[in-house]
Design a protein around this motif. Structure first.
Motif, mmCIF file in Angstrom:
data_model
loop_
_atom_site.group_PDB
_atom_site.id
_atom_site.type_symbol
_atom_site.label_atom_id
_atom_site.label_comp_id
_atom_site.label_asym_id
_atom_site.label_seq_id
_atom_site.Cartn_x
_atom_site.Cartn_y
_atom_site.Cartn_z
ATOM 1 N N UNK A 39 3.140 2.170 -4.633
ATOM 2 C CA UNK A 39 2.147 2.769 -5.526
ATOM 3 C C UNK A 39 0.781 2.695 -4.860
ATOM 4 N N UNK A 40 0.102 3.829 -4.805
ATOM 5 C CA UNK A 40 -1.231 3.881 -4.209
ATOM 6 C C UNK A 40 -2.216 4.475 -5.216
ATOM 7 N N UNK A 41 -3.315 3.772 -5.448
ATOM 8 C CA UNK A 41 -4.423 4.290 -6.227
ATOM 9 C C UNK A 41 -5.573 4.515 -5.262
ATOM 10 N N UNK A 42 -6.050 5.732 -5.197
ATOM 11 C CA UNK A 42 -7.025 6.115 -4.184
ATOM 12 C C UNK A 42 -8.307 6.613 -4.852
ATOM 13 N N UNK A 43 -9.321 5.774 -4.861
ATOM 14 C CA UNK A 43 -10.620 6.161 -5.401
ATOM 15 C C UNK A 43 -10.588 6.584 -6.858
ATOM 16 N N UNK A 89 0.105 -1.098 -3.830
ATOM 17 C CA UNK A 89 1.112 -2.052 -4.259
ATOM 18 C C UNK A 89 2.389 -1.754 -3.482
ATOM 19 N N UNK A 90 2.840 -2.730 -2.702
ATOM 20 C CA UNK A 90 3.978 -2.520 -1.813
ATOM 21 C C UNK A 90 5.193 -3.317 -2.270
ATOM 22 N N UNK A 91 6.392 -2.887 -1.911
ATOM 23 C CA UNK A 91 7.609 -3.600 -2.304
ATOM 24 C C UNK A 91 7.701 -4.973 -1.651
ATOM 25 N N UNK A 92 8.489 -5.840 -2.287
ATOM 26 C CA UNK A 92 8.815 -7.129 -1.693
ATOM 27 C C UNK A 92 7.795 -8.219 -1.905
ATOM 28 N N UNK A 93 6.799 -8.013 -2.764
ATOM 29 C CA UNK A 93 5.743 -9.014 -2.951
ATOM 30 C C UNK A 93 5.303 -9.051 -4.406
ATOM 31 N N UNK A 94 4.745 -10.205 -4.798
ATOM 32 C CA UNK A 94 4.101 -10.342 -6.107
ATOM 33 C C UNK A 94 2.602 -10.170 -5.886
ATOM 34 N N UNK A 95 2.053 -9.157 -6.529
ATOM 35 C CA UNK A 95 0.641 -8.802 -6.353
ATOM 36 C C UNK A 95 -0.092 -9.152 -7.640
ATOM 37 N N UNK A 96 -1.064 -10.079 -7.573
ATOM 38 C CA UNK A 96 -1.840 -10.493 -8.743
ATOM 39 C C UNK A 96 -3.158 -9.733 -8.789
ATOM 40 N N UNK A 106 -3.223 3.076 -15.249
ATOM 41 C CA UNK A 106 -3.312 4.259 -14.400
ATOM 42 C C UNK A 106 -2.078 4.358 -13.501
ATOM 43 N N UNK A 107 -1.657 3.202 -12.959
ATOM 44 C CA UNK A 107 -0.484 3.190 -12.076
ATOM 45 C C UNK A 107 0.785 3.545 -12.830
ATOM 46 N N UNK A 108 0.831 3.214 -14.128
ATOM 47 C CA UNK A 108 2.039 3.449 -14.931
ATOM 48 C C UNK A 108 1.997 4.762 -15.696
ATOM 49 N N UNK A 125 8.737 -3.750 -6.292
ATOM 50 C CA UNK A 125 7.291 -3.918 -6.315
ATOM 51 C C UNK A 125 6.924 -4.625 -7.615
ATOM 52 N N UNK A 126 6.149 -5.719 -7.529
ATOM 53 C CA UNK A 126 5.784 -6.501 -8.708
ATOM 54 C C UNK A 126 4.272 -6.698 -8.715
#
Length: 538
Positions: free
Chosen positions: A20-24, A42-49, A64-66, A208-209
Motif C-alpha cells: 500500500x502506497x500513499x503518495x502526497x 506499507x510493505x508485506x512481512x512487517x508490523x508497521x506502527x 484513506x488506505x482502506x 501487510x500489518x
C-alpha cells in the motif's frame, strides 16, 4: 466450541501481502486540513506502527488506505495500481481490510454469523451454507493461531475474543493487508500480547500489518517500522528496532515522544506521597447490581480509598467497571449497598446531591460527558449553574468559572464560544476532567494558586486519558496528582496499566463484578493480567 475440528479443509492459498502506497495525500474537512501531503509505504512481512498526537491524522491515514475516505489530492495505490473507486468494497476486493477502533459487530449474532455477514456462502437454491463457512473459518483460525468460539453469541464474547473476531472477519474476506486502529485500547496485558503474537504470525506469513496506537511501549516491543504523524504530516518514519542506544538517556520512547510533540516531552507525573494514618474518604461496602436475566453486574464490591490516596481499578473491559462508576454516581437506582464519602452515607442521595461531594468522569465522553453541539463554556459548567447566583452576578461567576477551568486544564483553543465538537479528543477529555475535578477540588483564587480540596470529597475517574495524546495525558495526570496532594480521594478506573502504575498507591483488580485482588503498583503486568483473567489467585 472454540475451534472446529480438523476437517481436511486447508487455509485458502495466500498470494502474498498487499503493498500500500500513499503518495502526497491531502484530506480536508471543510476549512480544516486533517492530512497534509502525507506519504507512506506499507510493505508485506512487517508490523508497521503509526503514532501521533490527537488530531495528527493517524486514523485518517488508515481510512484513506482502506478506502473509507477518498483523498482530496494525492494518490492511494495498492500493488502499484490506484485505488479507484476509493471505497471499502474496492479496497476489500484488492485485499485490504480494516479493523476499526470501535467494534463493527452485531451483538445478537453468533460469532460465525458475524464472520460471514455480507459475504455469505450459499449452496443449491441460494440457501446459506454455514458448514462451508465453518470449515473456511476454522482453517483460517488454525493458520492464524486464533481461538474463537464460533457458536457463541457475540455479546457473550470477551473483549479479546471480539478483537480476534474482527481480524477473522477481514481474513475471511481475503485480506492481504490488515489495518488496525487502536486495537489494544481495551485489552488486558495478556490479551494485548496475544493479539501481537497473532499479528506477528500474519506478518511472517507475508501479510501487510499496520497498527495505530498511543502506546509507545507496544511500538518498541512489537513494531518493525514506526511512522510519527504530527499536524497531518509525516514527521518521522524509520525502523522501530535497534535505536535505543542512539536515542539518548530516556531511550526510544523519549525519542518517539519528542517526535510526536515536536519538542521535549512534559515531565512524568509521579504519585504524591501518602501521609501516615490518612482517614478513609471513599468507602464502598457490599455494592451489588443485578441486570437482565438475574446476572450480577456488581457482586458485593467493597473497597476503601483514603484521603490523599489515588487507588486504581484494573480489569478487562466489561467486568463491571462501567456499572461501578454509574452506581457510585447515583445513576443505578437498583444498586444496593453502602457508598460513603468522608463518613457521610450517600446511598440514598440522588445524582445532584452526590455531585457536590463526588466528582465523576464516565468512560465514554461522547455518550456521558460532552455535548458536542454545545459550546466549550456551556460544557464546562454543566451541572453547576444551579449553584451560582442569579442575574448579573451569576453571569460574572459563570464566566470566571469557565475561564478558571480553561486556564487550569489548558483547554485548546482557549475560546469558550467554540463548539466542543470542533475540539480534538484530548481537549474534549480535558473539559470532562476539568468539570469533575474542579468541582470537588477547586483551585484557590489567584494565579499559580494551589488546589484546595474541600473536606469529605472524592473523585471517580473512568478511563481519564483514553484515546488522548502524551501532552493531554500529562495535563490530566498532573491535575489528578495535584488534587490528591491537596487531600482528595481519587479512584481511577483504567485499561492502561502503565497509567495506573505511575499514578496509584494501590491497585484493585476487578473481575465479573467483584474485587478479586488488591496489589501494589510494583507488581508485574503478568501478575495483574492473570488476576484480571481469573487464571490464578493473585
Amino acid at each position: 466450541m472454540t475451534e472446529p475440528p480438523a476437517s481436511g479443509v486447508p487455509a485458502p492459498p495466500f498470494p502474498g501481502g498487499a503493498v500500500i502506497e500513499l503518495d502526497g495525500v491531502i484530506l480536508r474537512y471543510g476549512a480544516h486540513v486533517a492530512v497534509r501531503g502525507a506519504s507512506l509505504r506499507l510493505a508485506p512481512g512487517a508490523i508497521h506502527a503509526i503514532v501521533g498526537e490527537n488530531g495528527a491524522g493517524k486514523s485518517t491515514l488508515l481510512k484513506l488506505a482502506a478506502g473509507v475516505l477518498a483523498p482530496d489530492a494525492g494518490a492511494v495505490r495498492v500493488d502499484g495500481a490506484p485505488l479507484q473507486p476509493a471505497t471499502p468494497a474496492e479496497a476489500a476486493r484488492r485485499g485490504v481490510g480494516m479493523v476499526h477502533q470501535h467494534f463493527m459487530l452485531v451483538g445478537s449474532f453468533l460469532a460465525l454469523e458475524n464472520v460471514v455477514l455480507g459475504c455469505e456462502p450459499t449452496r443449491g437454491g441460494g440457501r446459506l451454507d454455514l458448514a462451508a463457512a465453518r470449515a473456511r473459518a476454522g482453517a483460517l483460525m488454525r493458520a492464524a493461531g486464533l481461538s474463537i468460539p464460533l457458536d457463541a453469541a457475540t455479546s457473550a464474547l470477551t473483549v479479546g475474543e471480539r478483537q480476534k473476531l474482527e481480524i477473522l472477519r477481514v481474513l475471511y474476506r481475503g485480506a492481504r493487508a490488515i489495518l488496525l486502529d487502536e486495537p489494544t485500547a481495551v485489552l488486558s496485558p495478556i490479551e494485548a500480547d496475544g493479539l501481537y503474537a497473532t499479528l506477528r504470525r500474519l506478518a511472517r506469513e507475508g501479510r501487510t500489518v499496520a497498527v495505530v496506537t498511543h502506546r509507545l511501549d507496544e511500538v518498541i516491543r512489537f513494531a518493525d517500522h514506526v511512522t510519527v504523524m504530527r499536524r497531518g504530516q509525516v514527521a518521522l518514519s524509520r525502523p522501530a528496532a535497534g535505536r535505543s542506544a542512539e536515542a539518548g538517556g530516556d531511550g526510544a520512547e523519549g525519542e518517539l515522544t519528542r517526535a510526536i510533540m515536536g519538542g521535549e516531552p512534559p515531565p512524568r507525573v509521579e504519585r504524591p506521597p501518602l501521609g501516615e494514618g490518612a482517614p478513609a474518604a471513599l468507602e464502598v461496602a457490599g455494592l451489588t447490581l443485578t441486570g437482565a436475566g438475574g446476572r450480577r453486574l456488581l457482586d458485593g464490591v467493597t473497597l476503601t480509598v483514603r484521603a490523599g490516596e489515588i487507588a486504581g481499578v484494573a480489569g478487562v473491559e466489561g467486568n463491571g467497571q462501567r456499572e461501578l462508576v454509574r452506581a457510585l454516581a447515583g445513576l443505578e437506582p437498583r444498586a444496593a449497598g453502602r457508598v460513603a464519602v468522608g463518613g457521610v452515607d450517600l446511598s440514598s442521595w440522588d445524582i445532584r446531591a452526590r455531585r457536590a461531594r463526588l466528582g465523576v468522569v464516565h468512560e465514554d465522553r461522547h455518550a456521558e460527558g460532552v455535548l458536542l453541539g454545545a459550546s466549550v463554556g456551556d460544557n464546562l459548567v454543566l451541572g453547576d449553574l444551579g449553584e451560582l447566583p442569579r442575574g448579573a452576578r451569576g453571569r460574572d461567576a459563570e464566566a470566571a468559572l469557565v475561564a478558571r477551568r480553561i486556564a487550569r486544564f489548558g483547554v485548546e483553543p482557549p475560546d469558550p464560544s467554540r463548539l466542543a465538537g470542533e475540539l480534538s479528543g484530548g481537549n474534549q477529555q480535558k473539559i470532562v476532567v476539568a468539570r469533575a475535578l474542579d468541582r470537588v477540588a477547586p483551585a484557590a483564587p489567584g494565579p499559580g494558586a494551589a488546589t484546595r480540596a474541600p473536606r469529605r470529597a472524592a473523585a471517580v475517574l473512568a478511563q481519564p486519558t483514553r484515546g488522548v495524546d502524551v501532552g493531554a495525558a500529562a495535563v490530566i495526570h498532573a491535575a489528578i496528582a495535584e488534587a490528591a496532594a491537596a487531600g482528595l480521594a481519587v479512584l481511577v478506573i483504567s485499561a492502561d496499566l502503565g497509567e495506573l502504575r505511575r499514578l496509584c498507591h494501590r491497585l484493585f483488580v476487578m473481575r465479573k463484578g467483584r474485587i478479586v485482588a488488591t496489589l501494589p503498583p510494583s507488581c508485574s503486568d503478568e501478575e495483574i493480567g492473570r488476576a484480571m483473567l481469573g487464571l490464578e489467585a493473585a
